[in-house]
Scaffold this active site. Structure first.
Site, PDB file in Angstrom:
ATOM      1  N   ASP A 114       0.160  -4.757   9.945  1.00 23.26           N
ATOM      2  CA  ASP A 114      -0.964  -3.907   9.579  1.00 23.26           C
ATOM      3  C   ASP A 114      -2.152  -4.832   9.326  1.00 23.26           C
ATOM      4  O   ASP A 114      -2.111  -5.669   8.422  1.00 23.26           O
ATOM      5  CB  ASP A 114      -0.579  -3.132   8.293  1.00 23.26           C
ATOM      6  CG  ASP A 114      -1.659  -2.158   7.864  1.00 23.26           C
ATOM      7  OD1 ASP A 114      -2.733  -2.126   8.498  1.00 23.26           O
ATOM      8  OD2 ASP A 114      -1.432  -1.423   6.871  1.00 23.26           O
ATOM      9  N   TRP A 168       0.878  -1.175   0.000  1.00 21.27           N
ATOM     10  CA  TRP A 168       0.000   0.000   0.000  1.00 21.27           C
ATOM     11  C   TRP A 168       0.915   1.225   0.000  1.00 21.27           C
ATOM     12  O   TRP A 168       1.792   1.335   0.879  1.00 21.27           O
ATOM     13  CB  TRP A 168      -0.845  -0.051   1.271  1.00 21.27           C
ATOM     14  CG  TRP A 168      -1.809   1.063   1.482  1.00 21.27           C
ATOM     15  CD1 TRP A 168      -2.771   1.476   0.616  1.00 21.27           C
ATOM     16  CD2 TRP A 168      -1.938   1.866   2.666  1.00 21.27           C
ATOM     17  NE1 TRP A 168      -3.493   2.499   1.196  1.00 21.27           N
ATOM     18  CE2 TRP A 168      -3.000   2.754   2.439  1.00 21.27           C
ATOM     19  CE3 TRP A 168      -1.277   1.918   3.889  1.00 21.27           C
ATOM     20  CZ2 TRP A 168      -3.401   3.687   3.387  1.00 21.27           C
ATOM     21  CZ3 TRP A 168      -1.676   2.844   4.824  1.00 21.27           C
ATOM     22  CH2 TRP A 168      -2.728   3.717   4.582  1.00 21.27           C
ATOM     23  N   LYS A 192     -13.060  -0.547   7.453  1.00 19.93           N
ATOM     24  CA  LYS A 192     -13.736  -1.487   6.549  1.00 19.93           C
ATOM     25  C   LYS A 192     -14.613  -2.458   7.335  1.00 19.93           C
ATOM     26  O   LYS A 192     -15.740  -2.718   6.964  1.00 19.93           O
ATOM     27  CB  LYS A 192     -12.738  -2.314   5.736  1.00 19.93           C
ATOM     28  CG  LYS A 192     -11.355  -1.744   5.630  1.00 19.93           C
ATOM     29  CD  LYS A 192     -11.183  -0.801   4.476  1.00 19.93           C
ATOM     30  CE  LYS A 192      -9.839  -0.109   4.598  1.00 19.93           C
ATOM     31  NZ  LYS A 192      -9.519   0.786   3.541  1.00 19.93           N
TER      32      LYS A 192
HETATM   33  C1  LMR Z   1      -7.075   1.612   0.032  1.00 16.37           C
HETATM   34  O1  LMR Z   1      -5.982   1.023   0.002  1.00 16.37           O
HETATM   35  O2  LMR Z   1      -7.739   1.863  -0.990  1.00 16.37           O
HETATM   36  C2  LMR Z   1      -7.657   2.003   1.352  1.00 16.37           C
HETATM   37  O3  LMR Z   1      -6.854   1.545   2.381  1.00 16.37           O
HETATM   38  C3  LMR Z   1      -7.973   3.441   1.447  1.00 16.37           C
HETATM   39  C4  LMR Z   1      -6.753   4.295   1.582  1.00 16.37           C
HETATM   40  O4  LMR Z   1      -6.693   5.067   2.552  1.00 16.37           O
HETATM   41  O5  LMR Z   1      -5.859   4.229   0.745  1.00 16.37           O
END
Ligand code: LMR
Length: 400
Positions: free
Chosen positions: A215, A134, A250
């Site tokens: 996480d 991420w 979520k």
């Molecule tokens: C995502 O990865 O789309 C979610 O966790 C929202 C975000 O804050 O990026």
């Protein structure tokens, strides 16, 4: 006009996820589909108000409690509930009061407070993230003052885990390196480690004296609340210090309430109490104390067996529907004769699927079809429904 001190400010790029989500909102096309941000939508394409949240919220309003300040660490019952969710009711960590848990502004806030806290106590703060991860992991840790590297994770050839490389990379790390791990429902790939693989990772972390930071933003979206905590339980068994960032955005569909928690597992109660004092000073100097609404709702649910049952049902409904949408998309792509086999999507876990589409293909999806996805080729399967899945499959087929 006179020179401005802001002349030096360069335009920052839009956030790769939130920016796209904003763009989606202004797109006038009626058949547009938003597979960009990680938000679960119902069959009707709406962000749900979960039954359990509705009930807890009504109770909260009926109680008519004043909107006073929360303690710096948040709603006390939240911490107890979070620890049970992460470690299991009978965990020695809970009995020995070895963990410090603070309420946070979503999972992002938990990562940020954890990163600030660690940055302050480590001599040369270094963190590693999975490749890919991420995007915000890198930004959060860099802004806190870390040097951020990566470890191998996803194997493009097999669509699985590059496990040998992952282990080799972790073995090469210096003591006290912070290893950011996705406890379940890996974002962006949807590809998780098996329990045996987690055991190996734990061993390497113990041996190398690494600092695991898990996480867990999607607990309950993979195989279930307990099942999804299996990785965390392995670290707990190892008896080493580690950190966990929980998110309830979520799992409670409470995105805008910014509710999560940071848990730091320590060696003993005395250490946990010192750590807690430091976390509190980090929070106080950042935003003083957390907001109440989401914290009270989640705390109520986690401490009430009846509400917990309702939450389990709500979560199951979301989990099952996502799985159905994985199946539906893969099947539809096959039926219409897509050039590529998408069966792998069915095995991936959580909200996301790493589609394997190139940035150019993703761009075409948006430009030609109004189907929005993150540049990496990540699709949020949780926004599909029986009405938009065929259109989405057709668009994918066209850009292959
Ligand atoms: C995502 O990865 O789309 C979610 O966790 C929202 C975000 O804050 O990026």
């Amino acid at each position: 006009m006179a020179d401005s001190i802001f002349d030096v400010v360069k335009q920052a790029p839009d956030d790769p996820i939130l920016g796209l989500n904003e763009e989606f909102k202004t797109d006038p096309r009626e058949n547009k589909v938003n597979l960009s941000i990680g938000v679960y939508c119902t069959e009707e394409g709406k962000v749900p108000l979960l039954n359990v949240v509705d009930t807890a919220e009504k109770q909260m309003v009926a109680e008519g409690a004043p909107h006073t300040y929360l303690p710096i660490s948040g709603v006390p019952a939240l911490a107890t509930g979070v620890q049970k969710l992460l470690f299991g009711e009978d965990s020695p960590i809970i009995k020995e009061k070895r963990a410090a848990t603070v309420q946070s502004l979503g999972g992002t806030g938990a990562l940020k407070v954890g990163a600030d806290f660690l940055c302050d106590i480590l001599e040369k703060p270094k963190a590693v993230v999975s490749a890919p991860t991420w995007q915000n992991h890198v930004a959060i840790f860099e802004q806190a003052g870390f040097k951020v590297g990566s470890y191998a994770y996803y194997d493009k050839e097999t669509g699985g885990i590059a496990f040998k490389k992952l282990i080799d990379d972790l073995k090469d790390l210096k003591k006290d390196t912070v290893v950011i791990l996705h406890a379940c429902c890996h974002n962006p790939t949807g590809v998780d480690l098996s329990l045996d693989q987690w055991k190996e990772v734990v061993k390497v972390c113990v041996k190398g004296k690494l600092i695991p930071f898990l996480d867990i933003a999607y607990q309950g979206f993979g195989d279930g609340l307990e099942e999804d905590a299996a990785s965390i339980r392995e670290f707990a068994k190892a008896g080493i210090p580690f950190l966990v960032a929980s998110s309830f955005s979520k799992s409670f569909s409470l995105y805008g309430e910014r509710i999560g928690a940071l848990t730091v597992v320590c060696n003993n109660q005395e250490e946990a109490s010192r750590v807690m004092s430091k976390l509190k000073s980090c929070i106080r100097a950042n935003y003083s104390n957390p907001p109440m609404h989401g914290g009270v709702i989640v705390a109520k649910v986690l401490s009430d067996p009846e509400l917990l049952k309702v939450w389990h049902e709500d979560l199951k409904e979301m989990r099952v529907r996502i799985k159905q949408m994985r199946r539906a998309l893969a099947d539809e792509l096959k039926t219409i004769g897509a050039k590529k086999d998408f069966e792998f999507m069915v095995k991936q876990k959580g909200m996301f699927s790493f589609s394997g589409l190139s940035p150019e293909q993703v761009q075409r999806l948006k430009d030609e079809f109004g189907v929005y996805a993150v540049k990496s080729g990540r699709f949020c399967i949780a926004s599909l429904n029986t009405k938009n899945v065929k259109y989405t499959a057709k668009a994918i087929k066209e850009v292959l």
